[in-house]
Design an enzyme around this catalytic site. Structure first.
Site, mmCIF file in Angstrom:
data_model
loop_
_atom_site.group_PDB
_atom_site.id
_atom_site.type_symbol
_atom_site.label_atom_id
_atom_site.label_comp_id
_atom_site.label_asym_id
_atom_site.label_seq_id
_atom_site.Cartn_x
_atom_site.Cartn_y
_atom_site.Cartn_z
ATOM 1 N N GLU A 17 0.863 -1.191 0.000
ATOM 2 C CA GLU A 17 0.000 0.000 0.000
ATOM 3 C C GLU A 17 0.894 1.234 0.000
ATOM 4 O O GLU A 17 1.905 1.272 0.702
ATOM 5 C CB GLU A 17 -0.871 0.025 1.265
ATOM 6 C CG GLU A 17 -1.729 1.286 1.346
ATOM 7 C CD GLU A 17 -2.477 1.415 2.661
ATOM 8 O OE1 GLU A 17 -3.570 0.843 2.772
ATOM 9 O OE2 GLU A 17 -1.960 2.085 3.580
ATOM 10 N N THR A 48 -4.103 4.723 -1.268
ATOM 11 C CA THR A 48 -5.163 5.157 -0.361
ATOM 12 C C THR A 48 -5.835 6.443 -0.849
ATOM 13 O O THR A 48 -5.347 7.128 -1.748
ATOM 14 C CB THR A 48 -4.622 5.419 1.066
ATOM 15 O OG1 THR A 48 -3.719 6.516 0.996
ATOM 16 C CG2 THR A 48 -3.928 4.206 1.636
ATOM 17 N N HIS A 79 -8.089 3.220 -3.970
ATOM 18 C CA HIS A 79 -9.092 3.197 -2.892
ATOM 19 C C HIS A 79 -10.163 4.253 -3.190
ATOM 20 O O HIS A 79 -9.855 5.313 -3.735
ATOM 21 C CB HIS A 79 -8.461 3.537 -1.540
ATOM 22 C CG HIS A 79 -7.465 2.520 -1.056
ATOM 23 N ND1 HIS A 79 -7.100 2.406 0.268
ATOM 24 C CD2 HIS A 79 -6.769 1.558 -1.711
ATOM 25 C CE1 HIS A 79 -6.214 1.431 0.392
ATOM 26 N NE2 HIS A 79 -5.990 0.904 -0.786
ATOM 27 N N GLY A 110 -14.522 4.466 4.681
ATOM 28 C CA GLY A 110 -13.629 5.614 4.925
ATOM 29 C C GLY A 110 -13.585 5.952 6.391
ATOM 30 O O GLY A 110 -14.528 5.654 7.145
ATOM 31 N N ASP A 111 -12.477 6.539 6.797
ATOM 32 C CA ASP A 111 -12.326 6.954 8.200
ATOM 33 C C ASP A 111 -13.229 8.152 8.457
ATOM 34 O O ASP A 111 -13.338 9.044 7.615
ATOM 35 C CB ASP A 111 -10.858 7.341 8.470
ATOM 36 C CG ASP A 111 -9.963 6.111 8.515
ATOM 37 O OD1 ASP A 111 -10.417 5.078 9.036
ATOM 38 O OD2 ASP A 111 -8.825 6.200 8.031
ATOM 39 N N TYR A 147 -11.423 -7.095 8.916
ATOM 40 C CA TYR A 147 -10.842 -6.719 10.206
ATOM 41 C C TYR A 147 -10.648 -7.945 11.095
ATOM 42 O O TYR A 147 -11.591 -8.391 11.767
ATOM 43 C CB TYR A 147 -11.756 -5.659 10.868
ATOM 44 C CG TYR A 147 -11.867 -4.448 9.957
ATOM 45 C CD1 TYR A 147 -10.967 -3.408 10.056
ATOM 46 C CD2 TYR A 147 -12.807 -4.413 8.909
ATOM 47 C CE1 TYR A 147 -10.993 -2.350 9.158
ATOM 48 C CE2 TYR A 147 -12.837 -3.361 8.009
ATOM 49 C CZ TYR A 147 -11.925 -2.331 8.142
ATOM 50 O OH TYR A 147 -11.939 -1.291 7.242
ATOM 51 N N LYS A 167 -20.778 -7.297 2.524
ATOM 52 C CA LYS A 167 -19.909 -6.723 1.478
ATOM 53 C C LYS A 167 -19.647 -7.763 0.387
ATOM 54 O O LYS A 167 -19.629 -7.433 -0.801
ATOM 55 C CB LYS A 167 -18.594 -6.218 2.084
ATOM 56 C CG LYS A 167 -18.806 -4.980 2.958
ATOM 57 C CD LYS A 167 -17.521 -4.300 3.370
ATOM 58 C CE LYS A 167 -16.920 -4.917 4.582
ATOM 59 N NZ LYS A 167 -15.924 -4.045 5.247
ATOM 60 N N LYS A 275 7.900 3.620 2.458
ATOM 61 C CA LYS A 275 9.330 3.429 2.770
ATOM 62 C C LYS A 275 9.839 2.184 2.048
ATOM 63 O O LYS A 275 9.815 1.076 2.594
ATOM 64 C CB LYS A 275 9.523 3.290 4.287
ATOM 65 C CG LYS A 275 9.138 4.530 5.060
ATOM 66 C CD LYS A 275 9.876 4.581 6.372
ATOM 67 C CE LYS A 275 9.480 5.769 7.225
ATOM 68 N NZ LYS A 275 9.558 7.063 6.591
HETATM 69 P P1 FAD Z 1 -17.704 -1.206 6.862
HETATM 70 O O1 FAD Z 1 -18.096 -2.500 6.307
HETATM 71 O O2 FAD Z 1 -18.376 0.002 6.374
HETATM 72 O O3 FAD Z 1 -17.854 -1.294 8.450
HETATM 73 C C1 FAD Z 1 -17.566 -0.187 9.282
HETATM 74 C C2 FAD Z 1 -18.237 -0.406 10.635
HETATM 75 O O4 FAD Z 1 -19.659 -0.384 10.477
HETATM 76 C C3 FAD Z 1 -17.925 -1.779 11.229
HETATM 77 O O5 FAD Z 1 -17.849 -1.643 12.611
HETATM 78 C C4 FAD Z 1 -19.100 -2.648 10.818
HETATM 79 O O6 FAD Z 1 -19.307 -3.724 11.714
HETATM 80 C C5 FAD Z 1 -20.236 -1.623 10.884
HETATM 81 N N1 FAD Z 1 -21.326 -1.911 9.953
HETATM 82 C C6 FAD Z 1 -21.231 -2.290 8.654
HETATM 83 N N2 FAD Z 1 -22.454 -2.441 8.107
HETATM 84 C C7 FAD Z 1 -23.342 -2.170 9.090
HETATM 85 C C8 FAD Z 1 -24.778 -2.147 9.146
HETATM 86 N N3 FAD Z 1 -25.528 -2.455 8.082
HETATM 87 N N4 FAD Z 1 -25.356 -1.807 10.325
HETATM 88 C C9 FAD Z 1 -24.611 -1.487 11.416
HETATM 89 N N5 FAD Z 1 -23.253 -1.493 11.428
HETATM 90 C C10 FAD Z 1 -22.632 -1.815 10.266
HETATM 91 N N6 FAD Z 1 -9.831 4.659 5.161
HETATM 92 C C11 FAD Z 1 -9.734 5.773 4.393
HETATM 93 O O7 FAD Z 1 -10.325 6.801 4.748
HETATM 94 N N7 FAD Z 1 -9.006 5.771 3.239
HETATM 95 C C12 FAD Z 1 -8.360 4.658 2.787
HETATM 96 O O8 FAD Z 1 -7.729 4.698 1.741
HETATM 97 C C13 FAD Z 1 -8.438 3.465 3.570
HETATM 98 N N8 FAD Z 1 -7.832 2.323 3.193
HETATM 99 C C14 FAD Z 1 -8.037 1.172 3.905
HETATM 100 C C15 FAD Z 1 -7.500 -0.032 3.429
HETATM 101 C C16 FAD Z 1 -7.734 -1.235 4.106
HETATM 102 C C17 FAD Z 1 -7.158 -2.517 3.575
HETATM 103 C C18 FAD Z 1 -8.529 -1.228 5.287
HETATM 104 C C19 FAD Z 1 -8.787 -2.518 6.014
HETATM 105 C C20 FAD Z 1 -9.039 -0.031 5.788
HETATM 106 C C21 FAD Z 1 -8.803 1.177 5.104
HETATM 107 N N9 FAD Z 1 -9.340 2.372 5.537
HETATM 108 C C22 FAD Z 1 -9.209 3.517 4.780
HETATM 109 C C23 FAD Z 1 -10.051 2.453 6.818
HETATM 110 C C24 FAD Z 1 -11.558 2.203 6.617
HETATM 111 O O9 FAD Z 1 -12.099 3.138 5.719
HETATM 112 C C25 FAD Z 1 -12.228 2.369 7.971
HETATM 113 O O10 FAD Z 1 -11.797 1.404 8.872
HETATM 114 C C26 FAD Z 1 -13.749 2.356 7.849
HETATM 115 O O11 FAD Z 1 -14.271 2.773 9.078
HETATM 116 C C27 FAD Z 1 -14.298 0.961 7.533
HETATM 117 O O12 FAD Z 1 -14.629 0.838 6.219
HETATM 118 P P2 FAD Z 1 -15.165 -0.570 5.642
HETATM 119 O O13 FAD Z 1 -15.852 -0.272 4.358
HETATM 120 O O14 FAD Z 1 -14.049 -1.543 5.611
HETATM 121 O O15 FAD Z 1 -16.123 -1.079 6.763
#
Ligand code: FAD
Length: 291
Positions: A17, A48, A79, A110-111, A147, A167, A275
């Site tokens: 990444e 990202t 991403h 997304g965060d 996760y 998903k 890095k």
């Molecule tokens: P989601 O599936 O959306 O889940 C997020 C949370 O919501 C979880 O706790 C899940 O249990 C809960 N949830 C899901 N669906 C429901 C529902 N229907 N009802 C209630 N709760 C629900 N972030 C960035 O901003 N930019 C990036 O480029 C980036 N790259 C990443 C790359 C990787 C490999 C990973 C693992 C994470 C990355 N992230 C990035 C972080 C990620 O965006 C965050 O952790 C985000 O909060 C989770 O996104 P998700 O789509 O994976 O999770």
């Protein structure tokens, strides 16, 4: 190349990444990083995207993905995030990504960003489902995040797995895991995900530790736990950066070798933090140990 094709050979490919911090990674700096990573023959490089706004930052992600793929000849995965994006922003981001010839994306919620206006997608599954129906995104290979220790916001590990299945059902084709420092937690996760019917290939996410402050921040952000051996390394070499680097590389290499030998990971995704020297040292240690 479709990222999903790489798994067919069963060789546990290694990918990396790279990130444009806050949407910024000057193309010249990116080229230096990519020259180093290219020597390692990565299966792909993911780029990202800040969730702070799909406008500027998604353009940067698309541009950088274009450099990865078109200048360096390495498959790129861009991403894309939905939490602060409207449908029109996502359409525009996909159009930019496709304009650079990119056909693999990682679709994420997304965060969360304090004060940002909510977008049209609450969860990763909603974004994936939208993309699957969008003519704009037709033909893209879509990955999602997973996760091994449960997502930081999740109500329970079990519920998080249900959402992971959503998903997959929405149309994700491969998964990249959040970083973890204990392989046992990954093995547990894989067993439980498979039992829930999630059959997608998973790239296990490994981050080599480069210092106490970096790791404390990462652990705080993503909720990964630090097992006792890592805490011991951090304490033992607190005042010796060289020895710390070397012990942490050994630790990450042992994690990767364990994952490959277990057969539980379909690929290894290294969070190399822009890095290439660290990536090179780590990958050579793994390759030397396996030959
Ligand atoms: P989601 O599936 O959306 O889940 C997020 C949370 O919501 C979880 O706790 C899940 O249990 C809960 N949830 C899901 N669906 C429901 C529902 N229907 N009802 C209630 N709760 C629900 N972030 C960035 O901003 N930019 C990036 O480029 C980036 N790259 C990443 C790359 C990787 C490999 C990973 C693992 C994470 C990355 N992230 C990035 C972080 C990620 O965006 C965050 O952790 C985000 O909060 C989770 O996104 P998700 O789509 O994976 O999770």
């Amino acid at each position: 190349m479709k990222i999903t094709d790489q798994y067919k050979k069963g060789l546990c490919p290694i990918s990396f990444e790279i990130f444009p911090p806050k949407g910024e990674l000057h193309p010249e700096d990116a080229r230096l990083v990519l020259s180093g990573l290219k020597e390692l023959s990565p299966a792909y490089i993911s780029v990202t995207c800040s969730a702070g706004g799909t406008g500027g930052s998604s353009k940067k992600t698309a541009e950088l993905s274009g450099i990865v793929q078109n200048e360096f000849g390495i498959t790129a995965a861009a991403h894309i995030t939905g939490i602060n994006a409207k449908k029109a922003d996502v359409d525009a981001a996909i159009s930019d990504i496709k304009a650079h010839g990119i056909s693999n994306i990682l679709a994420l919620r997304g965060d969360r960003i304090e004060g940002a206006e909510p977008g049209d997608f609450r969860y990763g599954a909603e974004l994936i489902s939208y993309l699957r129906k969008s003519p704009e995104a037709a033909g893209l290979t879509i990955g999602a995040g997973c996760y091994p220790e449960g997502h930081v916001d999740c109500e329970s590990f079990d519920k998080d797995l249900d959402h992971l299945k959503e998903k997959a059902d929405a149309g994700a084709e491969f998964l990249i895991s959040q970083l973890f420092f204990e392989n046992e937690s990954y093995y547990r996760f894989i067993d439980k995900a498979r039992a829930k019917g999630v059959t997608l290939p998973v790239d296990a996410g490994i981050m080599p530790i480069m210092g106490k402050s970096q790791i404390t921040r990462m652990v705080f952000l993503c909720g990964a736990s630090l097992p006792a051996p890592v805490v011991r390394i951090l304490a033992k070499y607190e005042n010796d950066p060289e020895a710390l680097r070397s012990a942490c590389l050994d630790y990450a290499a042992a994690q990767i070798i364990g994952l490959i030998e277990s057969g539980a990971a379909d690929g290894i995704h290294i969070y190399s933090m822009n890095k290439p020297d660290v990536a090179k040292a780590l990958v050579s240690e793994v390759r030397n140990a396996r030959h």
